[in-house]
Design an enzyme around this catalytic site. Structure first.
Site, mmCIF file in Angstrom:
data_model
loop_
_atom_site.group_PDB
_atom_site.id
_atom_site.type_symbol
_atom_site.label_atom_id
_atom_site.label_comp_id
_atom_site.label_asym_id
_atom_site.label_seq_id
_atom_site.Cartn_x
_atom_site.Cartn_y
_atom_site.Cartn_z
ATOM 1 N N SER A 15 9.987 0.083 -3.380
ATOM 2 C CA SER A 15 8.958 -0.521 -2.521
ATOM 3 C C SER A 15 8.004 -1.335 -3.388
ATOM 4 O O SER A 15 7.872 -1.072 -4.585
ATOM 5 C CB SER A 15 8.211 0.574 -1.759
ATOM 6 N N GLU A 17 4.130 -3.211 -3.753
ATOM 7 C CA GLU A 17 2.740 -3.232 -3.268
ATOM 8 C C GLU A 17 2.087 -4.585 -3.556
ATOM 9 O O GLU A 17 2.237 -5.137 -4.647
ATOM 10 C CB GLU A 17 1.952 -2.113 -3.957
ATOM 11 N N TYR A 49 -6.022 -2.218 0.887
ATOM 12 C CA TYR A 49 -7.194 -2.440 1.724
ATOM 13 C C TYR A 49 -8.377 -2.720 0.808
ATOM 14 O O TYR A 49 -8.659 -1.931 -0.102
ATOM 15 C CB TYR A 49 -7.451 -1.176 2.542
ATOM 16 N N ASP A 109 -12.625 3.565 -3.734
ATOM 17 C CA ASP A 109 -13.536 3.735 -4.870
ATOM 18 C C ASP A 109 -14.976 3.506 -4.415
ATOM 19 O O ASP A 109 -15.209 2.799 -3.436
ATOM 20 C CB ASP A 109 -13.174 2.745 -5.977
ATOM 21 N N PHE A 219 -7.289 -2.238 -16.229
ATOM 22 C CA PHE A 219 -6.830 -1.303 -15.193
ATOM 23 C C PHE A 219 -6.842 0.133 -15.686
ATOM 24 O O PHE A 219 -7.279 1.035 -14.985
ATOM 25 C CB PHE A 219 -5.387 -1.630 -14.782
ATOM 26 N N HIS A 269 7.716 2.957 -6.409
ATOM 27 C CA HIS A 269 6.768 2.009 -5.801
ATOM 28 C C HIS A 269 6.265 1.085 -6.911
ATOM 29 O O HIS A 269 5.708 1.558 -7.906
ATOM 30 C CB HIS A 269 5.617 2.814 -5.198
#
Ligand code: FAD
Length: 290
Positions: A15, A17, A49, A109, A219, A269
């Site tokens: 998958s 993202e 989101y 967050d 990151f 993913h």
């Protein structure tokens, strides 16, 4: 299609993202990336989101568009940040009306400038509460959530984190996706501890191919993932040669994925950062092997 039905160690699903771009040009470019990745037959794709503002509507629009026009199953992420229950119910209704069947539910967050997460009045403090809310409402979504092989950055201990994950899963989650990691030992150890703690849902490893060393350092600082010393040294050596960084990043992620698949993960993913080449190379290599 409910994602829980495609997470199967005997036929693991890949998958991808994406995040919702801020501009129309960014959206057009993302849709090209989705088209480029579509021939790899992903089990599903997901759209994150945002922390606030217009990209939140774009998440709903993008999953709706992808599902309708490409036929690929598209999962929407949804967070508690800045939303009251009524607003969340509204987003859920829009997703349901668009025939979106899968959601990744998160706390989110703390907004920029805030040290700790504070729910808005009438909102939720933890992802677990959002899961419970969605289950209590009259919806039939398949629900995923986040987990952290190296521990969540705010947690006092990995044991506490696992205890909270267990409560979150028990409130109605069908599967979880891990934070990115570069050392598989963290994942295998985490799965073992999770199973011992009675967490029995599929645990999908999240893999991010390194394509830019500075970006990865940013990151990993934010999410607490460790870059193994050997990889960090190799990256240091080639950091001024962008092609060499990508080659090393792709090679490392491919080796990670091969080991994960050999040890029976239910899927992988990929954090694509809205770009297709690195993920395409890795998945093509994995497919060529199987
Ligand atoms: P929670 O599960 O609520 O956990 C948050 C913290 O609270 C943890 O430290 C946990 O141990 C603790 N905790 C949980 N329950 C309790 C309790 N009952 N009592 C005390 N402590 C508790 N962010 C976005 O903004 N948008 C996205 O689309 C997005 N997608 C993501 C996808 C994945 C796969 C991952 C791994 C992360 C994603 N994130 C996203 C980031 C995520 O929102 C952050 O990591 C956030 O800080 C935690 O979210 P959570 O859902 O894991 O929170």
């Amino acid at each position: 299609m409910k994602i829980r039905n495609c997470l199967n160690p005997s036929q693991p699903c890949f998958s991808f993202e994406f995040f919702p771009p801020k501009t129309d040009a960014g959206v057009a470019s993302l849709l090209r990336t989705v088209e480029e990745l579509a021939p790899l037959n992903p089990g599903f794709v997901s759209v994150t989101y945002g922390a606030g503002g217009s990209t939140r509507d774009r998440t709903v629009d993008l999953v709706t568009h992808i599902k309708k026009h490409t036929g690929i199953e598209a999962m929407a992420h949804l967070t508690c940040v800045g939303h009251t229950r009524d607003e969340l119910r509204d987003v859920l209704r829009r997703l349901d009306a668009a025939r979106i069947e899968n959601l990744l539910l998160l706390r989110g967050d703390p907004p920029q400038g805030q040290q700790t997460f504070e729910p808005v009045p009438g909102g939720f403090r933890y992802a677990e509460e959002l899961v419970r809310f969605v289950r209590e409402e009259d919806f039939n979504f398949c629900l995923g959530g986040a987990c952290y092989p190296e521990g969540h950055v705010e947690t006092a201990s990995r044991e506490d984190d696992l205890k909270h994950l267990k409560a979150k899963v028990d409130s109605g989650m069908d599967f979880v996706v891990t934070q990115l990691f570069f050392d598989n030992a963290f994942y295998f150890d985490f799965v073992e501890r999770a199973r011992r703690a009675g967490i029995n849902v599929p645990i999908v490893p999240g893999i991010m191919p390194i394509t830019n060393y500075e970006q990865v350092q940013r990151f990993t600082r934010m999410c607490g993932a460790t870059v193994p010393m050997r990889l960090a040294l190799q990256m240091e050596r080639v950091k001024d040669q962008p092609d060499a960084v990508v080659q090393l990043g792709v090679a490392h992620a491919t080796v990670q994925c091969m080991e994960l698949l050999a040890r029976g993960v239910p899927g992988i993913h990929f954090y694509t950062l809205n770009k297709s080449p690195a993920t395409r190379m890795i998945v093509s290599a994995l497919r060529a092997r199987s």
